[in-house]
Design a protein around this motif. Structure first.
Motif, PDB file in Angstrom:
ATOM      1  N   LEU A   9       0.826  -1.206   0.000  1.00 51.60           N
ATOM      2  CA  LEU A   9       0.000   0.000   0.000  1.00 51.60           C
ATOM      3  C   LEU A   9       0.860   1.256   0.000  1.00 51.60           C
ATOM      4  O   LEU A   9       1.938   1.281   0.572  1.00 51.60           O
ATOM      5  N   ASN A  10       0.345   2.289  -0.651  1.00 47.46           N
ATOM      6  CA  ASN A  10       1.031   3.580  -0.674  1.00 47.46           C
ATOM      7  C   ASN A  10      -0.011   4.691  -0.561  1.00 47.46           C
ATOM      8  O   ASN A  10      -1.173   4.423  -0.271  1.00 47.46           O
ATOM      9  N   ASP A  11       0.370   5.922  -0.821  1.00 47.40           N
ATOM     10  CA  ASP A  11      -0.549   7.051  -0.692  1.00 47.40           C
ATOM     11  C   ASP A  11      -1.674   7.031  -1.722  1.00 47.40           C
ATOM     12  O   ASP A  11      -2.680   7.716  -1.545  1.00 47.40           O
ATOM     13  N   ASP A  12      -1.526   6.261  -2.787  1.00 42.40           N
ATOM     14  CA  ASP A  12      -2.524   6.246  -3.859  1.00 42.40           C
ATOM     15  C   ASP A  12      -3.585   5.166  -3.726  1.00 42.40           C
ATOM     16  O   ASP A  12      -4.555   5.161  -4.477  1.00 42.40           O
ATOM     17  N   ASN A  13      -3.399   4.210  -2.801  1.00 40.91           N
ATOM     18  CA  ASN A  13      -4.369   3.132  -2.714  1.00 40.91           C
ATOM     19  C   ASN A  13      -4.646   2.735  -1.259  1.00 40.91           C
ATOM     20  O   ASN A  13      -3.975   3.194  -0.343  1.00 40.91           O
ATOM     21  N   ALA A  14      -5.632   1.898  -1.101  1.00 41.03           N
ATOM     22  CA  ALA A  14      -6.007   1.361   0.209  1.00 41.03           C
ATOM     23  C   ALA A  14      -6.551  -0.053  -0.012  1.00 41.03           C
ATOM     24  O   ALA A  14      -6.791  -0.472  -1.146  1.00 41.03           O
ATOM     25  N   MET A  15      -6.754  -0.778   1.065  1.00 40.76           N
ATOM     26  CA  MET A  15      -7.160  -2.177   0.967  1.00 40.76           C
ATOM     27  C   MET A  15      -8.401  -2.420   1.822  1.00 40.76           C
ATOM     28  O   MET A  15      -8.470  -1.977   2.965  1.00 40.76           O
ATOM     29  N   PHE A  16      -9.390  -3.090   1.245  1.00 42.01           N
ATOM     30  CA  PHE A  16     -10.532  -3.556   2.011  1.00 42.01           C
ATOM     31  C   PHE A  16     -10.236  -4.979   2.468  1.00 42.01           C
ATOM     32  O   PHE A  16      -9.903  -5.837   1.660  1.00 42.01           O
ATOM     33  N   ILE A  61      -7.506  -4.400  -3.105  1.00 42.71           N
ATOM     34  CA  ILE A  61      -6.726  -3.167  -3.124  1.00 42.71           C
ATOM     35  C   ILE A  61      -7.331  -2.271  -4.192  1.00 42.71           C
ATOM     36  O   ILE A  61      -7.482  -2.687  -5.341  1.00 42.71           O
ATOM     37  N   LEU A  62      -7.710  -1.071  -3.791  1.00 42.95           N
ATOM     38  CA  LEU A  62      -8.347  -0.121  -4.695  1.00 42.95           C
ATOM     39  C   LEU A  62      -7.626   1.214  -4.672  1.00 42.95           C
ATOM     40  O   LEU A  62      -7.037   1.589  -3.659  1.00 42.95           O
ATOM     41  N   ASN A  63      -7.726   1.927  -5.758  1.00 43.43           N
ATOM     42  CA  ASN A  63      -7.222   3.278  -5.851  1.00 43.43           C
ATOM     43  C   ASN A  63      -8.090   4.177  -4.976  1.00 43.43           C
ATOM     44  O   ASN A  63      -9.305   4.025  -4.938  1.00 43.43           O
ATOM     45  N   ARG A  64      -7.505   5.115  -4.271  1.00 38.46           N
ATOM     46  CA  ARG A  64      -8.262   6.002  -3.376  1.00 38.46           C
ATOM     47  C   ARG A  64      -9.347   6.786  -4.111  1.00 38.46           C
ATOM     48  O   ARG A  64     -10.413   7.035  -3.560  1.00 38.46           O
ATOM     49  N   VAL A  65      -9.095   7.170  -5.345  1.00 34.74           N
ATOM     50  CA  VAL A  65     -10.096   7.903  -6.126  1.00 34.74           C
ATOM     51  C   VAL A  65     -11.340   7.040  -6.307  1.00 34.74           C
ATOM     52  O   VAL A  65     -12.468   7.512  -6.159  1.00 34.74           O
ATOM     53  N   ASP A  66     -11.157   5.748  -6.610  1.00 33.63           N
ATOM     54  CA  ASP A  66     -12.290   4.837  -6.771  1.00 33.63           C
ATOM     55  C   ASP A  66     -13.054   4.666  -5.464  1.00 33.63           C
ATOM     56  O   ASP A  66     -14.284   4.571  -5.458  1.00 33.63           O
ATOM     57  N   ILE A  67     -12.339   4.630  -4.349  1.00 34.44           N
ATOM     58  CA  ILE A  67     -12.984   4.482  -3.039  1.00 34.44           C
ATOM     59  C   ILE A  67     -13.859   5.694  -2.745  1.00 34.44           C
ATOM     60  O   ILE A  67     -15.000   5.564  -2.303  1.00 34.44           O
ATOM     61  N   VAL A  68     -13.347   6.879  -3.012  1.00 36.67           N
ATOM     62  CA  VAL A  68     -14.122   8.097  -2.774  1.00 36.67           C
ATOM     63  C   VAL A  68     -15.352   8.130  -3.674  1.00 36.67           C
ATOM     64  O   VAL A  68     -16.452   8.457  -3.226  1.00 36.67           O
ATOM     65  N   LYS A  69     -15.204   7.745  -4.940  1.00 37.59           N
ATOM     66  CA  LYS A  69     -16.343   7.713  -5.859  1.00 37.59           C
ATOM     67  C   LYS A  69     -17.420   6.766  -5.359  1.00 37.59           C
ATOM     68  O   LYS A  69     -18.608   7.081  -5.390  1.00 37.59           O
ATOM     69  N   LYS A  70     -17.031   5.584  -4.888  1.00 32.67           N
ATOM     70  CA  LYS A  70     -17.998   4.606  -4.380  1.00 32.67           C
ATOM     71  C   LYS A  70     -18.694   5.131  -3.132  1.00 32.67           C
ATOM     72  O   LYS A  70     -19.890   4.933  -2.947  1.00 32.67           O
TER      73      LYS A  70
END
Length: 82
Positions: A9-16, A61-70
């Protein structure tokens, strides 16, 4: 496997982390995960969780932008439903 994915993981993604009971926990690179035997301790922004490895059924693992959109889409659908 959880620790390996967490290390990526880095600043651009997160994990569910998905659990058998249908719940999930969002983990990012600022959180802490410890594994001891068959137990996993996750210290996330939302609190501290301890569970058995057997209770984890999936990782995404998802991109943070996708997480915010969801999240925004979920809020919109919730408001329309009310």
């Amino acid at each position: 496997m959880i620790l390996e994915n967490f290390d990526k993981l880095n600043d651009d993604n997160a994990m569910f982390v998905e659990f058998k009971n249908g719940g999930s926990l969002l983990v990012d690179n600022t959180d802490i995960i410890h594994a001891t035997g068959d137990l996993i301790e996750i210290k996330a922004t939302a609190g501290t969780y301890i569970t058995k490895v057997d209770n984890v059924i999936g990782l995404k693992i998802l991109n943070r932008v996708d997480i915010v959109k969801k999240a925004l889409l979920g809020e919109l659908v919730s408001e329309i439903g009310d």
